[in-house]
Scaffold this motif. Sequence first.
Motif, mmCIF file in Angstrom:
data_model
loop_
_atom_site.group_PDB
_atom_site.id
_atom_site.type_symbol
_atom_site.label_atom_id
_atom_site.label_comp_id
_atom_site.label_asym_id
_atom_site.label_seq_id
_atom_site.Cartn_x
_atom_site.Cartn_y
_atom_site.Cartn_z
ATOM 1 N N MET A 1 8.495 -1.348 -91.687
ATOM 2 C CA MET A 1 9.430 -2.195 -91.961
ATOM 3 C C MET A 1 10.009 -1.751 -93.652
ATOM 4 S SD MET A 1 11.165 -6.072 -90.915
ATOM 5 C CE MET A 1 11.360 -6.521 -89.749
ATOM 6 N N GLU A 2 11.418 -0.503 -93.347
ATOM 7 C CA GLU A 2 11.917 -0.716 -95.221
ATOM 8 C C GLU A 2 12.258 -2.069 -95.910
ATOM 9 O OE1 GLU A 2 15.185 1.793 -95.044
ATOM 10 O OE2 GLU A 2 14.943 1.779 -92.922
ATOM 11 N N THR A 3 12.173 -1.858 -96.894
ATOM 12 C CA THR A 3 12.248 -1.808 -98.039
ATOM 13 C C THR A 3 13.659 -2.922 -98.008
ATOM 14 O OG1 THR A 3 10.419 -0.976 -99.271
ATOM 15 C CG2 THR A 3 11.970 -3.266 -100.267
ATOM 16 N N ASP A 4 14.846 -2.154 -98.058
ATOM 17 C CA ASP A 4 15.873 -2.615 -97.839
ATOM 18 C C ASP A 4 16.219 -4.121 -96.440
ATOM 19 O OD1 ASP A 4 16.323 -1.287 -99.747
ATOM 20 O OD2 ASP A 4 18.209 0.278 -99.084
ATOM 21 N N LEU A 5 15.945 -3.730 -96.032
ATOM 22 C CA LEU A 5 15.506 -4.722 -94.573
ATOM 23 C C LEU A 5 15.231 -5.264 -95.107
ATOM 24 C CD1 LEU A 5 16.895 -4.946 -91.737
ATOM 25 C CD2 LEU A 5 15.101 -4.005 -90.931
ATOM 26 N N ILE A 6 13.974 -6.049 -95.466
ATOM 27 C CA ILE A 6 13.323 -6.966 -95.889
ATOM 28 C C ILE A 6 14.204 -7.622 -96.314
ATOM 29 C CG2 ILE A 6 11.369 -8.101 -96.795
ATOM 30 C CD1 ILE A 6 9.499 -5.435 -95.413
ATOM 31 N N GLY B 1 17.820 -5.708 -105.674
ATOM 32 C CA GLY B 1 16.548 -4.748 -104.549
ATOM 33 C C GLY B 1 17.000 -3.642 -104.055
ATOM 34 N N VAL B 2 18.770 -3.383 -103.533
ATOM 35 C CA VAL B 2 19.050 -2.513 -102.624
ATOM 36 C C VAL B 2 19.820 -1.963 -103.643
ATOM 37 C CG1 VAL B 2 19.689 -3.741 -101.157
ATOM 38 C CG2 VAL B 2 21.473 -3.303 -102.466
ATOM 39 N N SER B 3 20.012 -2.043 -105.467
ATOM 40 C CA SER B 3 19.860 -0.640 -106.111
ATOM 41 C C SER B 3 21.248 0.104 -105.529
ATOM 42 C CB SER B 3 19.697 0.236 -106.601
ATOM 43 O OG SER B 3 18.261 -1.199 -106.952
ATOM 44 N N SER B 4 22.559 -0.188 -104.826
ATOM 45 C CA SER B 4 23.170 0.483 -104.324
ATOM 46 C C SER B 4 24.998 0.052 -104.929
ATOM 47 C CB SER B 4 23.594 0.290 -103.080
ATOM 48 O OG SER B 4 24.107 -0.206 -102.226
ATOM 49 N N GLY B 5 25.881 0.988 -104.569
ATOM 50 C CA GLY B 5 27.131 0.188 -105.116
ATOM 51 C C GLY B 5 27.705 -0.820 -104.280
ATOM 52 N N ALA B 6 27.688 -0.797 -103.466
ATOM 53 C CA ALA B 6 28.128 -1.828 -102.268
ATOM 54 C C ALA B 6 26.856 -3.493 -102.404
ATOM 55 C CB ALA B 6 27.213 -1.328 -100.579
ATOM 56 N N GLY B 7 26.477 -2.980 -103.060
ATOM 57 C CA GLY B 7 24.890 -4.048 -103.063
ATOM 58 C C GLY B 7 26.256 -4.700 -104.475
ATOM 59 N N TRP B 8 26.169 -3.822 -105.660
ATOM 60 C CA TRP B 8 26.795 -4.584 -106.538
ATOM 61 C C TRP B 8 28.513 -5.114 -106.806
ATOM 62 C CZ3 TRP B 8 24.004 -6.158 -110.694
ATOM 63 C CH2 TRP B 8 22.549 -5.896 -110.485
ATOM 64 N N TRP B 9 29.332 -4.286 -105.731
ATOM 65 C CA TRP B 9 30.219 -4.514 -105.831
ATOM 66 C C TRP B 9 30.340 -6.149 -104.503
ATOM 67 C CZ3 TRP B 9 34.425 -3.298 -107.579
ATOM 68 C CH2 TRP B 9 34.904 -2.478 -108.202
ATOM 69 N N SER B 10 29.477 -5.877 -104.037
ATOM 70 C CA SER B 10 28.960 -7.133 -102.971
ATOM 71 C C SER B 10 28.796 -8.156 -103.511
ATOM 72 C CB SER B 10 28.302 -7.464 -102.260
ATOM 73 O OG SER B 10 27.768 -8.169 -101.351
ATOM 74 N N PHE B 11 27.829 -8.417 -105.156
ATOM 75 C CA PHE B 11 27.315 -9.342 -105.595
ATOM 76 C C PHE B 11 28.513 -9.364 -106.725
ATOM 77 C CE2 PHE B 11 26.474 -9.959 -110.540
ATOM 78 C CZ PHE B 11 25.727 -11.294 -110.730
ATOM 79 N N ALA B 12 29.386 -8.955 -106.930
ATOM 80 C CA ALA B 12 30.375 -8.733 -107.887
ATOM 81 C C ALA B 12 31.635 -10.293 -107.417
ATOM 82 C CB ALA B 12 31.152 -7.950 -108.504
ATOM 83 N N PHE B 13 32.034 -9.520 -106.193
ATOM 84 C CA PHE B 13 32.631 -10.265 -105.533
ATOM 85 C C PHE B 13 32.128 -11.941 -105.035
ATOM 86 C CE2 PHE B 13 34.935 -7.133 -104.683
ATOM 87 C CZ PHE B 13 36.243 -7.270 -104.742
ATOM 88 N N GLY B 14 30.924 -12.045 -104.329
ATOM 89 C CA GLY B 14 29.956 -13.301 -104.302
ATOM 90 C C GLY B 14 29.767 -14.129 -105.326
ATOM 91 N N ALA B 15 29.899 -13.740 -105.857
ATOM 92 C CA ALA B 15 29.431 -14.471 -107.511
ATOM 93 C C ALA B 15 30.828 -15.104 -107.874
ATOM 94 C CB ALA B 15 28.980 -13.576 -108.573
ATOM 95 N N LEU B 16 31.685 -14.155 -107.754
ATOM 96 C CA LEU B 16 33.375 -14.896 -108.120
ATOM 97 C C LEU B 16 33.246 -15.592 -107.790
ATOM 98 C CD1 LEU B 16 36.339 -14.600 -109.980
ATOM 99 C CD2 LEU B 16 36.681 -12.693 -107.990
#
Length: 166
Positions: free
Chosen positions: A1-6, A43-58
């Motif tokens: 299984m792919e790491t990103d998926l896990i 873990g996913v180290s992508s722009g989408a991951g960090w943008w998602s983190f920013a909004f989710g953290a907010l």
Amino acid sequence: METDLIITVVAGLLIAVGVAGIVVPVLPGSILILLSFLGWAIGVSSGAGWWSFAFGALFALTGLSASWVLTGRKLKQRQIPNRSVLIGLAAGIAGMFFIPVVGLIVGFAGGLLLSEFARQRSLPAAASSSWAALKATGLGLLVELGLALAAGTAWIIGVWIHFATR
């Protein structure tokens, strides 16, 4: 299984547990959601991951703060000590084990009422302050839950974008 998926599946499960932790205050709901977002973004180290983190953290931090502010302000206005709420919370946790499904609510309300009665020595006054504390706690919980669900939505959008743009 792919790491990103896990990593994504584990983060999703932890976010779901965090949302449940807001309703059942034994778990640190918003904090768990925040940490899940951070772990997923790292873990996913992508722009989408960090943008998602920013909004989710907010959303998660706003929900946590709003819950504390709304509940604390109302309790302070009614001069209800933290001790009464903590006794109610302890009784609610005990109630979960003795009364299935509704034990948390019944235990919290009963513990709060008994604590306020011991403090005020008047049942009508204790009932009034307990009812105010229950409403304040419920409002804080609803606001935090709504913002936690918004954070979960931000994560789902981030997951879609992450996997769509790989």
